[in-house]
Design a protein around this motif. Structure first.
Motif, PDB file in Angstrom:
ATOM      1  N   LEU A 120     -30.001  68.300  84.852  1.00  0.00           N
ATOM      2  CA  LEU A 120     -30.789  67.394  86.109  1.00  0.00           C
ATOM      3  C   LEU A 120     -29.785  67.323  87.147  1.00  0.00           C
ATOM      4  O   LEU A 120     -30.097  67.149  88.315  1.00  0.00           O
ATOM      5  CB  LEU A 120     -31.276  66.359  85.501  1.00  0.00           C
ATOM      6  N   PHE A 121     -28.593  66.947  86.718  1.00  0.00           N
ATOM      7  CA  PHE A 121     -27.444  66.917  87.849  1.00  0.00           C
ATOM      8  C   PHE A 121     -27.149  67.657  88.550  1.00  0.00           C
ATOM      9  O   PHE A 121     -27.060  67.807  89.939  1.00  0.00           O
ATOM     10  CB  PHE A 121     -26.106  66.486  87.101  1.00  0.00           C
ATOM     11  N   GLU A 122     -27.221  69.102  88.082  1.00  0.00           N
ATOM     12  CA  GLU A 122     -27.058  70.367  88.977  1.00  0.00           C
ATOM     13  C   GLU A 122     -28.182  70.476  89.637  1.00  0.00           C
ATOM     14  O   GLU A 122     -28.067  71.080  91.079  1.00  0.00           O
ATOM     15  CB  GLU A 122     -26.619  71.625  88.046  1.00  0.00           C
ATOM     16  N   TYR A 123     -29.332  70.583  89.102  1.00  0.00           N
ATOM     17  CA  TYR A 123     -30.674  70.894  89.704  1.00  0.00           C
ATOM     18  C   TYR A 123     -30.763  69.911  91.013  1.00  0.00           C
ATOM     19  O   TYR A 123     -31.384  70.226  91.965  1.00  0.00           O
ATOM     20  CB  TYR A 123     -31.811  70.756  88.550  1.00  0.00           C
ATOM     21  N   ASP A 124     -30.484  68.559  90.558  1.00  0.00           N
ATOM     22  CA  ASP A 124     -30.775  67.466  91.894  1.00  0.00           C
ATOM     23  C   ASP A 124     -29.555  68.101  93.052  1.00  0.00           C
ATOM     24  O   ASP A 124     -30.081  67.610  94.132  1.00  0.00           O
ATOM     25  CB  ASP A 124     -30.165  66.058  91.326  1.00  0.00           C
ATOM     26  N   LYS A 125     -28.376  68.380  92.688  1.00  0.00           N
ATOM     27  CA  LYS A 125     -27.560  68.579  93.886  1.00  0.00           C
ATOM     28  C   LYS A 125     -28.155  69.995  94.702  1.00  0.00           C
ATOM     29  O   LYS A 125     -28.147  70.022  95.897  1.00  0.00           O
ATOM     30  CB  LYS A 125     -26.244  69.142  93.208  1.00  0.00           C
TER      31      LYS A 125
END
Length: 199
Positions: A120-125
């Motif tokens: 989720l951290f990478e997808y949010d970015k």
């Protein structure tokens, strides 16, 4: 009736290709074959979990199709295979690198998120960057949909909290605040998210 048969045949062909790729990845044990398998499973979900107008599909067939692709991803995420972190990273990369016309499929992305297959951290970015200044209307509508789904409508879920979509929320807030004509419902959505944070 022929439309249903066509759709079922399409799902069957994609499923057979997935099985062939699974066998290839298992026999070769090279990481690039596994990455290719993950890319194909994610792409199959992105393409297959959208019901197209004029092409009715049986709900049971669609569920089997979804489950077969998820089963492959879950097997790869097993600690005895490649592990959840590595697999989650590859699935997220496949989502981010997918073709524009399929990458914002809310049903498929929701399915992958609820299956804990997305970093989720990478997808949010990625999503915050895609939203940008509001020029990408598809990404903008998709980001608003995800925020509404996870932060307003389905608050009981444990899949996404506000912190998981921090960058996306910031990008949307910037558009809502600085755009002379923000998209319909955006200002209201941002106010509801803000109200939920304070309660």
């Amino acid at each position: 009736m022929s439309e249903v048969r066509f759709s079922l045949t399409t799902y069957t062909c994609v499923f057979r290709t997935l099985v062939d790729d699974l066998i290839l990845a298992r026999n070769s044990k090279e990481a690039n074959h596994v990455v290719l398998l993950i890319n194909k499973a994610v792409e199959a979900l992105l393409e297959g979990l959208t019901l197209h107008l004029g092409q009715p599909v049986e709900t049971e067939s669609l569920a089997r199709y979804r489950d077969a692709n998820l089963l492959v991803l879950r097997a790869l995420a097993d600690e005895r295979a490649y592990g959840p972190n590595w697999t989650r990273g590859r699935v997220t990369a496949a989502l981010v690198e997918a073709r524009d016309e399929i990458k914002y499929n809310p049903d498929a992305v929701d399915c992958l998120i609820r299956s804990s297959m997305v970093n989720l951290f990478e997808y949010d970015k990625h999503l915050a960057t895609a939203v940008g200044e509001g020029d990408n209307q598809v990404a903008l509508a998709f980001a608003m949909h995800l925020c509404r789904l996870y932060l307003i409508e389905d608050r009981s879920n444990a899949h996404i909290i506000e912190a998981d979509l921090f960058g996306t929320i910031e990008a949307l807030q910037k558009i809502a605040t600085h755009s002379p004509r923000p998209p319909d419902g955006m200002v209201n959505l941002m106010e509801m998210i803000k109200d939920r944070k304070s309660t």
